[in-house]
Scaffold this active site. Structure first.
Site: not given
Ligand code: GLN
Length: 479
Positions: A81, A157, A181
């Protein structure tokens, strides 16, 4: 069966038996990624792909496997990420304000997984800007599409991290979870998403959103895969002052649930929960009961306040954490004659709407007039929620419920309605406020062929029971 459809547990065995090489495996993923980039409707899971680095690291992994100097993760490619630092590569946090910033050091998780275990780095994965969002639509680098249906959001997210697993663009990925997330996009994309206990995995080198809630964790095809990655990156790190010295309890996964007490909080099963999801969750719980688990209705009365508490504490912490992005130290700068104007112009230009909304909210909450009535109150209610969880965990070993109130929603459907977007995390937020470990496991598809996720939560530092329970759930659906 293609290589990219296999879990890393299987790939790891194939690598150590030298049935495949890491270069071959890494190339298979790079091919899938470049195919996706050419698609008129790309999944867009990556902000940056690093093929040269990945292949170089894969070559080194192959050498180490040949020399018998390897771990089960050596040679398995990893997607990261893009708010976790990988030295020498841009960290964008999916924000314009970070343009030009190159990480000068490796995050602890990167040091452990890539440097020590020899996982090739495929690239940096897309996310909502600074991890603020539930749909991956707030990214400066464009929306991510759900591989199950490209008209739909993958959630957020960590949308890129989840979509990469579902779209076979990475065998395993790293996400972060501040309010859901990791688990919410995992549920929406039909993969496993695991948030360890707060303090289990070092946050050093991950851009802070809300420091008392943030936690790094894996997204994967299976529970066994998630456990493999988790155990390689968890454990004390002196660089993170909130890192725990609590020993990691690594039990082998056997799926035995005999005598395991499982709580079903009545607050999870209200009219807000989609019927199909509710039925599927209840069916799964009953199947565990047949295998010897003891089901019990429990109550977490404060859970209804969790989103309100979260949307006070998270923006407050975010507003102070994001103060450092001023155009002087990191990334993009909009110069002006006065220093104060440089700050204003840089932040006005660099941050997107959702991030600005959170900063303004957080600054207001922390102002002298509202601190007591908002921030302090929210912390008090957070304590009541912790007490609720402590009481429930005196009666049961695991809490079972849905991960999300609905399955994936269409891209564009909620972006103009922040409240409805925020309520997506109603079932995931409590684990962050309390600090408990929690996991989302896929339990099949709904009538529109979109995935459904089941969430399990355990006592703090009891990842052993959590992962074994998740394995039992997963086994029901693999039968
Ligand atoms: N969706 C939540 C938010 O927007 C949670 C985000 C997260 O866990 N990073 O704050």
């Amino acid at each position: 069966m293609s290589l990219t459809s296999l879990p890393i547990q299987v790939l790891s065995q194939m690598l150590s038996k030298k049935e495949i090489s890491s270069v071959e495996l890494t190339q298979a993923y790079l091919d899938n990624i470049s195919k996706d980039q050419q698609d008129p409707q790309p999944i867009n899971a990556y902000i940056k792909v690093t093929p040269e680095l990945a292949l170089e690291q894969a070559q080194l992994a192959d050498k180490n496997i040949q020399a018998n100097k390897h771990t089960p993760l050596t040679g398995i490619p990893l997607g990261v990420k893009d708010l976790i630092n990988v030295k020498g590569i841009a960290t964008t946090c999916a924000s314009k304000i970070m343009t030009g910033y190159i990480a000068s050091y490796d995050a602890t998780v990167i040091d452990r997984l890539i440097n020590k275990n020899g996982m090739p780095h495929l690239g940096k994965l897309n996310l909502d800007e600074f991890a603020m969002g539930s749909s991956n639509e707030t990214s400066y680098y464009g929306v991510v599409r759900n591989p199950h249906n490209k008209e739909y959001s993958p959630g957020g997210s960590s949308g890129g991290s989840a979509a990469a697993i579902a779209g076979e663009l990475a065998p395993i990925t790293l996400g972060t979870d501040t309010g859901g997330s990791i688990r919410q996009p995992a549920a929406l994309c039909g993969c496993v998403g695991f948030k360890p206990t707060y303090g289990r995995v070092s946050r050093y080198g991950a851009t802070a959103f809300a420091s008392s809630l943030d936690q790094i964790g894996p997204l994967s095809k299976t529970v066994t895969d998630a456990k493999l990655l988790y155990e390689a990156m968890a454990g004390y790190d002196a660089q993170d002052s909130t890192s725990s010295k609590n020993p990691i309890d690594s039990q082998p996964l056997n799926g035995n649930v005999k005598g395991l007490k499982i709580g079903l909080p009545k607050e999870f099963f209200t009219s807000d929960l989609n019927e199909e999801i509710k039925n599927r969750i209840m069916d799964s719980a009953k199947s565990l009961e047949k295998e010897g688990a003891i089901l019990k209705e429990v109550s977490i009365p404060e859970m209804i306040h969790a989103p309100a508490v979260y949307y006070i504490i998270a923006p407050a912490e975010a507003s102070t954490n994001l103060e450092r992005f001023d155009g002087i130290r990191y990334g993009n700068r909009q110069p002006a004659n006065l220093l104060s104007e440089t700050y204003i112009n840089t932040r006005t230009e660099g941050f997107g709407t959702e991030v600005k909304r959170r900063i303004m909210l957080g600054t207001f909450i922390l102002s002298a007039e509202s601190y007591d009535s908002f921030f302090l109150k929210a912390q008090q209610v957070r304590n009541l929620l912790i007490e609720d969880y402590n009481k429930v965990f005196e009666q049961v070993d695991l809490i079972l419920g849905p991960t999300t109130p609905t399955s994936a929603f269409k891209i564009g459907e909620k972006i103009d309605d922040p409240i409805s977007m925020y309520l997506n995390d109603i079932f995931t937020i409590s684990a962050n406020l309390v600090g408990t470990p929690a996991i989302s496991v896929p339990i099949g598809l709904n009538s529109q062929n979109l995935p459904i996720g089941l969430q399990l939560t355990a006592r703090c530092f009891d990842e052993g029971t959590l992962l074994n329970g998740a394995y039992a759930i997963e086994s029901l659906y693999l039968k």
